[in-house]
Design a protein around this motif. Sequence first.
Motif, PDB file in Angstrom:
ATOM      1  N   GLN A  20       1.219  -0.847   0.029  1.00  0.00           N
ATOM      2  CA  GLN A  20      -0.176   0.242  -0.208  1.00  0.00           C
ATOM      3  C   GLN A  20       1.085   1.534   0.005  1.00  0.00           C
ATOM      4  OE1 GLN A  20      -2.895   0.565   3.043  1.00  0.00           O
ATOM      5  NE2 GLN A  20      -3.809   1.792   2.361  1.00  0.00           N
ATOM      6  N   ALA A  24       1.193   4.179  -2.839  1.00  0.00           N
ATOM      7  CA  ALA A  24       0.848   5.386  -2.699  1.00  0.00           C
ATOM      8  C   ALA A  24       2.624   6.436  -3.117  1.00  0.00           C
ATOM      9  CB  ALA A  24       0.572   6.053  -1.038  1.00  0.00           C
ATOM     10  N   SER A  27       2.336   6.777  -6.733  1.00  0.00           N
ATOM     11  CA  SER A  27       1.424   7.772  -7.345  1.00  0.00           C
ATOM     12  C   SER A  27       2.056   9.399  -7.184  1.00  0.00           C
ATOM     13  CB  SER A  27      -0.318   7.201  -6.389  1.00  0.00           C
ATOM     14  OG  SER A  27       0.087   6.606  -7.158  1.00  0.00           O
ATOM     15  N   LYS A  28       2.723   9.330  -6.078  1.00  0.00           N
ATOM     16  CA  LYS A  28       3.722  10.725  -5.637  1.00  0.00           C
ATOM     17  C   LYS A  28       4.658  10.877  -6.424  1.00  0.00           C
ATOM     18  CE  LYS A  28       5.552  13.628  -2.075  1.00  0.00           C
ATOM     19  NZ  LYS A  28       4.775  13.555  -0.750  1.00  0.00           N
TER      20      LYS A  28
END
Length: 256
Positions: A20, A24, A27-28
């Motif tokens: 997870q 994230a 994605s950043k």
Amino acid sequence: MAQHQTIRAGVGARTAEIDQGLRAHMSKVYGTMSVGIFITGLAAWAFAGLATSDIATVAQVAGDTYLTAFGQAIYASPLRWLILFAPLIMVFAFGAVINRISAAGAQLFFYAFAVLMGLSLSSIFLVYTGVSIAQTFFITAASFAGLSLWGYTTKKDISAWGSFLIMGVIGLIIASIVNIFLVSSSLMFAISALGVLIFAGLTAYDTQRIKTDYISHASQMDREWLDKSAIMGALTMYLNFINLFMFLLSFLGNRE
């Protein structure tokens, strides 16, 4: 037995937490990179607009397009050399100061770099048609997405590519500087062909490297390190995208 099941459950939960966090983090990286590319494109278009005019001012570019005083300064004066090499200088400076500035400062530095890169690339709007620039951008985006997805999902360890690809980038920089003075079309063709291959490889390689770096540091969960790592990853992928776009544009772009 109960203890064994507890250990397995703990390991599974930890793996899910890392997965997870990795999603994230990536994605950043891609989100920051995308904002940087948008800023660069907008800045390039705006600077090109400021540099040209439909009314005769300083010098004619082509047809009914003329350079303004600003355009003359950034495209036809010695200042153009500073604009050309300033992004490269900023990349080295960014690597030198990243550990001494905050994550917010690093992000601001990246966005300032994106604006400067837009100024450096604004001349493409004088050289190529807007349609061919847009077409090449979408081709680059599709190619970049495919290469990055492969680098993220492949089970093959491609870390050995790194040294060869970096050597290739150094060779491209040297050859490009030499060709500024030689102005050889055949050398430019060779540089562009190698550039596409090298930055295609770097896109996959850097995606895998960013992923493995996160996994290896995930246990520490240093928030500051993670934020800076995401920005550095965004800068790396941004440079791969921009260079891939520029080399493809030299092949696919229709000149004004």
